[in-house]
Design an enzyme around this catalytic site. Structure first.
Site, PDB file in Angstrom:
ATOM      1  N   GLY A   1      -4.451   7.977  -0.280  1.00 43.05           N
ATOM      2  CA  GLY A   1      -4.098   6.682  -0.855  1.00 43.05           C
ATOM      3  C   GLY A   1      -4.988   5.642  -0.205  1.00 43.05           C
TER       4      GLY A   1
ATOM      5  N   ASP B   1      -4.082   8.660  -6.689  1.00 42.41           N
ATOM      6  CA  ASP B   1      -3.469   7.542  -5.956  1.00 42.41           C
ATOM      7  C   ASP B   1      -2.503   6.725  -6.813  1.00 42.41           C
ATOM      8  OD1 ASP B   1      -5.169   8.408  -4.012  1.00 42.41           O
ATOM      9  OD2 ASP B   1      -6.398   6.610  -3.918  1.00 42.41           O
TER      10      ASP B   1
HETATM   11  O1  F6P Z   1      -9.066   8.248  -4.942  1.00 43.42           O
HETATM   12  C1  F6P Z   1      -8.562   9.521  -4.800  1.00 43.42           C
HETATM   13  C2  F6P Z   1      -8.764  10.035  -3.393  1.00 43.42           C
HETATM   14  O2  F6P Z   1      -8.165  11.289  -3.315  1.00 43.42           O
HETATM   15  C3  F6P Z   1      -8.244   9.108  -2.300  1.00 43.42           C
HETATM   16  O3  F6P Z   1      -6.887   9.216  -2.083  1.00 43.42           O
HETATM   17  C4  F6P Z   1      -9.100   9.519  -1.132  1.00 43.42           C
HETATM   18  O4  F6P Z   1      -9.267   8.448  -0.261  1.00 43.42           O
HETATM   19  C5  F6P Z   1     -10.403   9.884  -1.748  1.00 43.42           C
HETATM   20  O5  F6P Z   1     -10.153  10.199  -3.088  1.00 43.42           O
HETATM   21  C6  F6P Z   1     -11.089  11.032  -1.060  1.00 43.42           C
HETATM   22  O6  F6P Z   1     -12.336  11.221  -1.609  1.00 43.42           O
HETATM   23  P1  F6P Z   1     -13.253  12.501  -1.368  1.00 43.42           P
HETATM   24  O7  F6P Z   1     -12.797  13.564  -2.294  1.00 43.42           O
HETATM   25  O8  F6P Z   1     -14.627  12.036  -1.661  1.00 43.42           O
HETATM   26  O9  F6P Z   1     -13.079  12.933   0.055  1.00 43.42           O
END
Ligand code: F6P
Length: 375
Positions: free
Chosen positions: A184, A141
């Protein structure tokens, strides 16, 4: 300098570039001083379970370009507040002593932690417990205030920009509107950069509240210009008309338990209800595709710089610090400074580095004719 034993782990969600940091760190450490290295699997869980692999040139060969992490990732293993099952009941316990004992038994004297806010908070806490710790910041992000750039971001921007390009041809053929959801949580950096590079017509970011009216206005403007198709890029954390992002699920034990998602479908439905006599509206969620595959060359280089700087910091005994990029140069900052001096075990919630709605890039986008669909 006495022989060192260095442990490495990757916590939080994966980001392209983790392997490139490991690749460079292993090589730089071995060339700078006498050492042995191990990698704990699945972040802190591996420290607790004493589950690790040897890290050397042979075990890390060929990983420079690969996304993900050869050490695997976990975003729900805070050992200072760990979920264990006792007598069939889940309880939260501080199991950090067990992890520290495991490291001592293995002769580990230095820990390098690659992760975001949550993972680095535990890194700070292990340093407080007297361990030699170095942090390396990670998030696609690009919203960590303590560093100018994080690896994974460039890769994500490339993937999103490429896919916006792909969606153009099909949107144009059908005279459709396509709403594309990108990652993001609370910052619109990926959407803004990829939206500009990928020629989105509307960019929606959490920092600028949007309205359906604003989107419909842009579609009508394009229709009037003889461009009967529109690409809308929206950040998953964008705020709906009620000022709140849409939550798609909860991940128990994760520092940021709420996962955002669903805003592209929501917008597509709202917009279609207003313009269905003119256009069909579709939505597309790029999701974890943005973190998968190969790491971009720019991210490989940034990661290599992070890995090299971490090795220098081990050599120079600079512990309790995080590697950062400052004025374009590799630097370091204390973990306490980055994460604050909160209670051990409590995940720090550092403010995110967000897009300035009046900043240069937003102005550039506006000058290009891109709408932010303001309310
Ligand atoms: O913080 C990085 C990120 O890729 C964000 O953009 C997104 O909201 C989140 O992680 C998704 O997390 P997960 O991999 O647990 O679905």
């Amino acid at each position: 300098m006495a022989k060192k034993k260095i442990a490495v782990l990757t916590g939080g969600g994966d980001a392209p570039g983790l392997n490139a940091v490991i690749y460079t760190l292993v090589r730089a450490c071995h060339s700078m001083f006498d050492c042995e290295m191990i990698g704990y699997k699945f972040g802190y869980r591996g420290m607790y379970l004493n589950d690790f692999v040897k890290l050397d040139r042979a075990s890390t060969t060929g990983i420079l370009r690969r996304g993900g992490s050869i050490l695997y990732n976990s975003n729900k293993d805070n050992l200072f507040n760990y979920t264990v099952v006792e007598n069939g009941v889940e309880v939260q316990k501080d199991v950090s002593d067990i992890a520290i004992q495991n490291m001592k038994n293995e002769g580990v004297d230095t820990l390098v932690v690659l992760g975001g806010d949550g993972t680095l908070t535990s890194a700070r806490d292990f340093y407080r417990r007297g361990f030699n710790v170095i942090g390396v910041p990670k998030t696609i992000d690009n919203d960590l205030p303590a560093t100018e750039a994080t690896f994974g971001f460039d890769t994500a921007v490339n993937i999103v920009a490429e896919n916006l390009g792909r969606l153009h041809t099909t949107a144009e053929s059908h005279h459709r509107v396509i709403v594309v959801e990108v990652m993001g949580r609370s910052a619109g950096w990926i959407c803004l950069h990829a939206g500009i590079a990928g020629s989105a017509d509307v960019i929606i970011i959490p920092e600028i509240p949007y309205s359906v009216d604003g989107i419909v206005k842009k579609i009508a403007e394009r229709d009037a210009q003889g461009k009967p198709f529109t690409i809308v890029a929206v950040t998953e954390g964008a705020c709906g008309e009620d000022g709140k992002p849409l939550v798609s699920k909860f991940v128990k034990g994760s520092p940021d338990a709420e996962r955002f998602g669903g805003v592209a479908k929501y917008i597509a439905d709202q917009v279609e209800a207003r313009i269905k006599d003119k256009h069909e509206v579709r939505h597309c969620v790029l999701g974890h595709i943005q973190r998968g595959g190969d790491t971009s060359p720019a991210d490989r280089i940034l990661s290599a710089r992070y890995g090299f700087k971490a090795a220098e910091m081990i050599r120079d005994g600079e512990f309790g610090k995080m590697v950062c990029l400052k004025a374009g140069k590799m630097d370091s900052v204390t973990l306490e400074e980055v994460l604050g001096s909160g209670e051990t075990g409590e995940t720090a919630k550092g403010g995110a580095k967000t897009v300035d709605p009046n900043g240069e890039l937003v102005k550039v986008a506006r000058a290009m004719g891109i709408s932010f669909a303001e309310r």
